[in-house]
Design a protein around this motif. Sequence first.
Motif, PDB file in Angstrom:
ATOM      1  N   LEU A 101      49.257   1.023  68.524  1.00  0.00           N
ATOM      2  CA  LEU A 101      49.535   0.295  67.288  1.00  0.00           C
ATOM      3  C   LEU A 101      48.252  -0.143  66.582  1.00  0.00           C
ATOM      4  N   LEU A 102      47.208  -0.420  67.375  1.00  0.00           N
ATOM      5  CA  LEU A 102      45.980  -0.974  66.794  1.00  0.00           C
ATOM      6  C   LEU A 102      44.965   0.090  66.403  1.00  0.00           C
ATOM      7  N   TYR A 103      44.881   1.156  67.182  1.00  0.00           N
ATOM      8  CA  TYR A 103      43.860   2.184  66.956  1.00  0.00           C
ATOM      9  C   TYR A 103      44.561   3.537  66.849  1.00  0.00           C
ATOM     10  N   SER A 104      44.426   4.170  65.709  1.00  0.00           N
ATOM     11  CA  SER A 104      45.197   5.386  65.455  1.00  0.00           C
ATOM     12  C   SER A 104      44.296   6.504  64.974  1.00  0.00           C
ATOM     13  N   LEU A 105      44.235   7.599  65.740  1.00  0.00           N
ATOM     14  CA  LEU A 105      43.504   8.778  65.288  1.00  0.00           C
ATOM     15  C   LEU A 105      44.234   9.440  64.123  1.00  0.00           C
ATOM     16  N   GLU A 106      45.559   9.402  64.146  1.00  0.00           N
ATOM     17  CA  GLU A 106      46.341  10.005  63.083  1.00  0.00           C
ATOM     18  C   GLU A 106      46.024   9.370  61.725  1.00  0.00           C
ATOM     19  N   ASP A 107      45.836   8.058  61.705  1.00  0.00           N
ATOM     20  CA  ASP A 107      45.557   7.374  60.442  1.00  0.00           C
ATOM     21  C   ASP A 107      44.214   7.772  59.844  1.00  0.00           C
ATOM     22  N   CYS A 108      43.311   8.261  60.674  1.00  0.00           N
ATOM     23  CA  CYS A 108      41.993   8.661  60.177  1.00  0.00           C
ATOM     24  C   CYS A 108      42.069   9.906  59.302  1.00  0.00           C
ATOM     25  N   PHE A 109      43.171  10.638  59.382  1.00  0.00           N
ATOM     26  CA  PHE A 109      43.327  11.835  58.573  1.00  0.00           C
ATOM     27  C   PHE A 109      44.306  11.620  57.420  1.00  0.00           C
TER      28      PHE A 109
END
Length: 305
Positions: A101-109
């Motif tokens: 929930l806090l750290y997302s690799l998906e959100d970086c793209f």
Amino acid sequence: MFQNEELLNHLETTSTIRSTLAVFAEWNMNIAENIQTIGNYRYRPADGPQSQFGLPVNSFEQDDLGGFWKGATDADVVVDGGIDDDGEPLAFKPIKEKDKLLYSLEDCFGRFRPRSGINKLRFFENNFSHHTNINMVRRPRYYMAHKDDGFKYWSSYRTEDGTERGIANTLINGQFYIDDASPFVVYKELVPTNRIVVKMQTNVGEVDLGQFRDTDGAFSDPFYGNINKTTPVKWKIQSLKNNSWIDIISFNANSTRRDGSPVIGPDGYVELSCFLMVSLFQRSTVMYLSRQKNTLLLRFFQKPL
């Protein structure tokens, strides 16, 4: 110094000068419908070639039968379950949902990502943050990660089977190795691009506040300078071509930018771009822009590799 006679005559004989505006547009090609897979490789060079993950993976396999990347963006916690009826120990490994929930690799793209400028705090033994000061704009700014953050960041730090991964805590022959920190994205269709941007958390700023003091005495500013920068020294960027990872560029301890500065500056922003410088005389299709600009060099971006 370069001079254009036509322009010089125009400046000397015209009472007013009118400028022509130009609009530059940028497209982020990380379209969700075109993303096939986002993941992170289990790459552990410190384990040596005898290890399954000791050597880099040179090809991409969607099914990941070797277990090289699936689940490597998750963190788990081992829960002691006692022993079973046969005397065998039991252990449960639920995924740390909070980390997801806090750290997302998906959100970086995602699209329209801002330029990095903040840092997310994580707790480690014998490490500390710093106090605020008048130069905080040019210093590392730390914030607590939140599940509702508009732009989430990815943290390579994770645990797997009780072992810490994604952190440079392994020292071999004078070098620290970072395990399991090889994020990647695979697209369904080719992506036209002329620029690749990598952002990292450096934990240093642009201003040296001088000496700090604690109970053991004075020491230099821990949030300034290359010696305190927490970024990789030996690393590379690759592209996927015919299901094989091809090196685009690689860096080592001797790598610098053209001006001699470090590849990774205090802001952690690294940009790769490619373009062609073409004279208008060589491109008749753009001659209509202005005959007065016959010496202007335009940038015609190359197609992707």
